[in-house]
Scaffold this motif. Structure first.
Motif, mmCIF file in Angstrom:
data_model
loop_
_atom_site.group_PDB
_atom_site.id
_atom_site.type_symbol
_atom_site.label_atom_id
_atom_site.label_comp_id
_atom_site.label_asym_id
_atom_site.label_seq_id
_atom_site.Cartn_x
_atom_site.Cartn_y
_atom_site.Cartn_z
ATOM 1 N N ALA A 1 0.976 -1.233 0.066
ATOM 2 C CA ALA A 1 0.130 -0.053 0.133
ATOM 3 C C ALA A 1 0.926 1.282 0.017
ATOM 4 N N SER A 2 0.435 2.253 -0.694
ATOM 5 C CA SER A 2 1.316 3.378 -1.080
ATOM 6 C C SER A 2 1.205 4.324 0.403
ATOM 7 N N MET A 3 2.310 4.783 0.881
ATOM 8 C CA MET A 3 2.285 5.817 1.910
ATOM 9 C C MET A 3 1.578 6.957 1.627
ATOM 10 N N ARG A 4 1.686 7.291 0.415
ATOM 11 C CA ARG A 4 0.909 8.470 0.051
ATOM 12 C C ARG A 4 -0.582 8.338 -0.104
ATOM 13 N N ASP A 5 -0.977 7.355 -0.164
ATOM 14 C CA ASP A 5 -2.382 6.981 -0.439
ATOM 15 C C ASP A 5 -2.738 7.092 1.026
ATOM 16 N N ILE A 6 -2.050 6.229 1.940
ATOM 17 C CA ILE A 6 -2.484 6.207 3.403
ATOM 18 C C ILE A 6 -2.691 7.856 4.076
ATOM 19 N N ALA A 7 -1.608 8.558 3.631
ATOM 20 C CA ALA A 7 -1.683 9.821 3.969
ATOM 21 C C ALA A 7 -2.774 10.833 3.340
ATOM 22 N N ARG A 8 -3.195 10.523 2.063
ATOM 23 C CA ARG A 8 -4.246 11.111 1.669
ATOM 24 C C ARG A 8 -5.600 10.883 2.103
ATOM 25 N N ARG A 9 -5.853 9.529 2.171
ATOM 26 C CA ARG A 9 -6.988 9.244 2.800
ATOM 27 C C ARG A 9 -7.157 9.372 4.245
ATOM 28 N N ALA A 10 -6.096 9.614 5.059
ATOM 29 C CA ALA A 10 -6.033 9.968 6.272
ATOM 30 C C ALA A 10 -6.328 11.620 6.680
ATOM 31 N N ASP A 11 -6.297 12.158 5.251
ATOM 32 C CA ASP A 11 -6.438 13.575 5.150
ATOM 33 C C ASP A 11 -5.300 14.391 6.060
ATOM 34 N N VAL A 12 -3.913 13.843 5.830
ATOM 35 C CA VAL A 12 -2.730 14.320 6.555
ATOM 36 C C VAL A 12 -1.668 14.521 5.376
ATOM 37 N N GLY A 13 -0.629 15.246 5.594
ATOM 38 C CA GLY A 13 0.293 15.577 4.790
ATOM 39 C C GLY A 13 1.385 14.085 5.093
ATOM 40 N N LEU A 14 2.072 13.938 3.898
ATOM 41 C CA LEU A 14 2.943 12.877 3.816
ATOM 42 C C LEU A 14 3.925 13.024 4.761
ATOM 43 N N ALA A 15 4.492 14.288 5.167
ATOM 44 C CA ALA A 15 5.188 14.724 6.143
ATOM 45 C C ALA A 15 4.850 14.251 7.544
ATOM 46 N N THR A 16 3.458 14.684 7.965
ATOM 47 C CA THR A 16 2.800 13.994 9.084
ATOM 48 C C THR A 16 2.915 12.369 9.177
ATOM 49 N N LEU A 17 2.634 11.832 8.220
ATOM 50 C CA LEU A 17 2.744 10.375 8.320
ATOM 51 C C LEU A 17 4.070 9.838 8.610
ATOM 52 N N LEU A 18 5.111 10.497 7.866
ATOM 53 C CA LEU A 18 6.308 10.063 8.073
ATOM 54 C C LEU A 18 7.046 10.487 9.478
ATOM 55 N N ARG A 19 6.301 11.592 9.985
ATOM 56 C CA ARG A 19 6.822 11.942 11.447
ATOM 57 C C ARG A 19 6.327 10.639 12.423
ATOM 58 N N HIS A 20 5.191 10.164 12.208
ATOM 59 C CA HIS A 20 4.661 9.072 12.995
ATOM 60 C C HIS A 20 5.149 7.857 12.719
ATOM 61 N N PHE A 21 5.641 7.433 11.452
ATOM 62 C CA PHE A 21 5.935 6.341 10.906
ATOM 63 C C PHE A 21 6.991 6.537 9.844
#
Length: 196
Positions: free
Chosen positions: A27-47
């Motif tokens: 699964a794409s990290m970008r897709d996860i960020a988009r569907r969570a309505d957060v920026g990719l940087a926010t996702l990568l800060r957590h994970f």
């Protein structure tokens, strides 16, 4: 962690679980960020890595699996405990497409975020195998690494659409190869009973 950061973390993890259920471990990290309505940087800060995300997604399941091994060790005969736990592990592997390859790679890599969880699963399976071997119900020419390899091979196989419908049959073949007291008649009786 602040309350709003914890809520954000939990939300991202819930969305990631849905996306991974749909698309597997690729699964794409970008897709996860988009569907969570957060920026990719926010996702990568957590994970910061894909493995870190999967460690967070899987740790509850893997902890439960390790606890299940402990429970089975005290409440079942050694051969029943080993087979029950192996079946639990297979159900887990089937619930996350592609997870077996991640775990197989991580279990020998101490730098992996999944290493500790994989080591716990490996240790639990080895302990259950040793117990069955001590009782004389499991073949003695294999060790925990062999069992983990067989579990991984079966997990990979049933992840393939062409083998998935035969998961139970393949499981029975491997269980019969591991346990010394599990004959084809036992497998056939159990299959007939489950078909009723």
């Amino acid at each position: 962690m602040r309350a709003d950061a914890r809520r954000n973390y939990s939300h991202v993890l819930a969305v990631a679980r849905d996306v991974v259920s749909e698309h597997g471990v690729n699964a794409s990290m970008r897709d996860i960020a988009r569907r969570a309505d957060v920026g990719l940087a926010t996702l990568l800060r957590h994970f910061p890595t894909r493995e870190a995300l999967f460690e967070a997604l899987l740790c509850t399941n893997l902890d439960a699996l390790t606890q299940k091994a402990d429970d089975l060790e005290t409440s079942n005969t050694p051969d029943e405990a080993l087979v029950s736990w192996f079946r639990e592990w297979l159900a887990f592997a089937q619930s996350y497409r592609g997870v077996v390859a991640l775990m197989a790679a991580a279990h020998t890599n101490p730098d992996s975020a999944l290493y500790a969880s994989c080591a716990a699963v490996h240790s639990a399976s080895a302990r259950l195998l040793l117990r069955a071997q001590a009782e004389g119900t499991a073949r003695t020419d294999m060790n925990g690494d062999d069992l983990f390899a067989l579990m991984s091979a079966l997990g990979w196989a049933v992840d393939q659409p062409s083998f998935s419908p035969r998961a139970d049959h393949l499981f029975d073949i491997i269980a019969s190869a591991i346990l010394t007291n599990r004959s084809n008649n036992d497998v056939e009786k159990r299959r007939a009973k489950s078909d009723r």
